[in-house]
Design an enzyme around this catalytic site. Structure first.
Site, short mmCIF file in Angstrom:
data_model
loop_
_atom_site.label_atom_id
_atom_site.label_comp_id
_atom_site.label_asym_id
_atom_site.label_seq_id
_atom_site.Cartn_x
_atom_site.Cartn_y
_atom_site.Cartn_z
N LYS A 26 9.31 -0.78 14.23
CA LYS A 26 9.89 -0.49 12.91
C LYS A 26 10.96 0.58 13.03
O LYS A 26 12.05 0.48 12.47
CB LYS A 26 8.82 0.04 11.95
CG LYS A 26 7.81 -0.95 11.47
CD LYS A 26 6.93 -0.27 10.41
CE LYS A 26 5.67 -1.03 10.13
NZ LYS A 26 4.72 -0.31 9.27
N LYS A 83 0.84 -1.20 0.00
CA LYS A 83 0.00 0.00 0.00
C LYS A 83 0.88 1.25 0.00
O LYS A 83 0.70 2.15 -0.79
CB LYS A 83 -0.92 -0.03 1.23
CG LYS A 83 -1.82 1.18 1.32
CD LYS A 83 -2.76 1.07 2.50
CE LYS A 83 -3.47 2.41 2.71
NZ LYS A 83 -4.37 2.42 3.84
N GLU A 97 10.48 -4.65 4.56
CA GLU A 97 10.53 -6.05 4.15
C GLU A 97 10.25 -6.19 2.65
O GLU A 97 10.98 -6.88 1.92
CB GLU A 97 9.47 -6.88 4.90
CG GLU A 97 9.74 -7.06 6.39
CD GLU A 97 9.18 -5.94 7.25
OE1 GLU A 97 8.94 -4.82 6.72
OE2 GLU A 97 9.00 -6.18 8.44
#
Ligand code: F6P
Length: 557
Positions: A521, A209, A215
């Protein structure tokens, strides 16, 4: 204008539920014995889904209280706000319109002055045309060979939906095209999935998206390097041409797609009003559309839409997603359930529980309400599960005789994808019937149990009687459908989307953001230089992390 959440715990209905809980002594044995109409009264139909709540810990009084709760927290108003494009995802200031992805072409839904439905169908048409070309062999790789393997690269909602649906709809696959899915940044994932592939016949679908997920971009770069290296053996191949023929992308960030080198012509867009975990029915389903074809993908979308209509139009007393969501609130907030099992009696649905984990837990695992205030009650139970009958021989012990309430959804289909018959004993045994006998038996055992008298009557030695007693009154919902078709799969997904929404409304949380995934993250970005040997970054870490990194650096060969 989005209103603040109603605090469910201050409503009259919550008070009534609390009182009901105080004197609540579930007794499914006598509830069924005394009430021949119980099974039919608590069985509902939503499109093709036949949903039996009668083995849930539900009574008419409880149902009335739950329906009053729905009314008092404004479930229908919130549902209508979502369906009409209000910005109910307040922390990201976004509308929540995954339901628009499955509206028919002649529908209309105006968001900020623009009808979104034509855009949805334009993208679908582009995706369908592309899928058709790949399926027919018209779309070829750079050496002119047809595509035989499609590798979806994505993670979270850009992986779980496509892989779950691909597995579930295996009987509908194109016979000459296999899909593989790379998601993890563990290099093992790309290493294993690329093994044995012929680059000349491989197509990568990079699904993201945001097109900024570490990743996915790392795996996409690995795949690009693998492709170009491997194609070098085929002689003089232009890298840009190779990427154009072997990479397509799905994203809301088409500028970033172009920066990666993917031809914008080969990119399929979607919109910020589709959450990642609600996106399998958007172009994120491109790999699935290639596997099952546009017609079947259309049936998949029709299935979602049928349940959307049911959720939007059915009075709450018969509204299956609303009822199941409200029951979950009862279990979590009044019966202290901490987890919820989803047990498909369908090997094809083996990834369905994993898919639901993101849908439910990323949506409702929240401690703050949509106005920023703290939640006033527990939220977000843990969803988990495995297909039956495998689970029976693993963890069902805990569901049958453990100390906690574990509501469980049992899902089964009247018709098998593989109707195998065991003829070895001279009798034809329909194996699907053996399978379904287990499905029926498990919910029966959980509901009605086995008393100590029954155990004794079997001649059981006294010292093990208690160990062999089953308390019963363990709640289950049975969901059945004629067969696992693309349409039925769409219905099942939409059912759980709206169950999740219903729970989120009662709890007052924004079920469409996911801020809880961000901190890890950010830290990973900061820590990565320490992992590679930067001593000053390493020194900034806590002592546990420092010593773990030191261990890694010492052992890494
Ligand atoms: O980190 C969580 C998340 O944002 C999910 O919500 C999403 O499905 C996944 O990452 C992948 O995101 P993207 O599609 O932007 O790569």
């Amino acid at each position: 204008m989005t209103r603040g959440p109603v605090d469910a715990t201050t409503t009259d209905a919550w008070k009534a539920l609390t009182e009901l809980r105080a004197g609540f002594e579930p007794d499914l044995r006598s509830w069924f014995a005394d009430d021949p109409g119980r099974a039919s009264r608590f069985t509902y139909q939503a499109a093709d889904l036949h949903v039996d709540l009668s083995k849930d810990l539900i009574t008419d009084d409880l149902l009335a209280c739950l329906l009053a709760l729905a009314e008092q927290v404004g479930l229908e108003a919130r549902r209508d706000a979502m369906l009409s494009g209000e910005r109910i995802n307040v922390t990201e200031d976004r509308a929540v319109l995954h339901t628009a992805l499955r509206l028919p072409a002649d529908a209309s839904l105006v968001l900020d002055g623009t009808d979104v439905v034509p855009g949805v169908h334009e993208t679908l048409a582009k995706m369908y045309a592309f899928a058709g070309r790949v399926r027919s062999g018209e779309w070829t790789g750079v050496t002119g060979e047809r595509i035989r393997t499609v590798v979806n690269i994505g993670i979270g909602g850009s992986d779980l939906g496509p892989v779950m649906a691909y597995e579930a709809l295996e009987p509908f696959h194109h016979p000459e095209i296999e899909c593989r899915f790379i998601s993890n940044i563990d290099p093992t994932d790309a290493g294993q999935k690329l093994k044995g592939l012929d680059p000349a016949t491989t197509l990568f679908v990079v699904s993201s998206k945001t097109f900024s997920t570490l990743e996915t971009l790392t795996n996409a770069r690995l795949a690009r390097a693998w492709l170009l290296d491997a194609l070098a053996e085929h002689g003089d191949v232009d890298p840009a041409d190779a990427v154009r023929k072997h990479f397509v992308a799905v994203s809301t960030a088409l500028d970033k797609v172009a920066d990666f080198g993917i031809d914008p012509e080969n990119a399929f867009g979607f919109w910020d009003w589709v959450g990642g975990r609600y996106s399998v029915d958007s172009a994120i389903g491109t790999s699935l559309a290639i596997a099952i074809g546009p017609e079947r993908f259309g049936e998949f979308l029709d299935g979602f839409h049928a349940i959307d209509k049911h959720f939007a139009e059915t009075p709450l007393a018969q509204n299956v997603p609303a009822l199941m969501g409200l029951l979950n609130v009862w279990y979590v907030n009044f019966l202290d359930a901490q987890t919820h099992a989803v047990l498909p009696y369908s090997q094809l649905l083996h990834r369905f529980p994993a898919y639901l984990q993101q849908l439910t837990m990323e949506s409702n695992g929240k401690s703050v309400r949509w106005d920023g205030t703290a939640v006033t009650t527990d939220t977000g139970e843990v969803f988990w599960g495995e297909p039956g009958t495998n689970g029976q021989h693993a963890f069902y012990q805990l569901i049958h005789q453990g100390t906690r309430v574990i509501p469980a959804d049992f899902i089964a289909f009247a018709n098998p994808a593989y109707p195998l018959v065991d003829t070895s004993d001279g009798q034809d045994v329909d194996v699907h019937e053996l399978f379904l006998a287990n499905f029926f038996a498990q919910t029966q055992a959980l509901a009605f149990g086995k008393t100590d008298e029954q155990v004794r009557a079997e001649g059981t030695p006294e010292h093990i009687v208690n160990a062999r007693v089953f308390s019963g009154n363990r709640p289950t919902t049975s969901i059945m459908a004629p067969a696992l078709t693309p349409g039925v799969l769409g219905q099942l997904i939409a059912l759980y989307e709206h169950i999740t929404f219903t729970q989120g409304v009662v709890w007052g949380v924004d079920s469409f953001d996911q801020w809880g995934v961000e901190l890890g993250k950010q830290l990973a970005q900061q820590i990565s230089s320490a992992v590679s040997g930067d001593a000053s970054t390493a020194r900034q870490q806590d002592t546990s992390t420092q010593s773990l990194i030191a261990y890694y650096r010492e052992k890494r060969q």
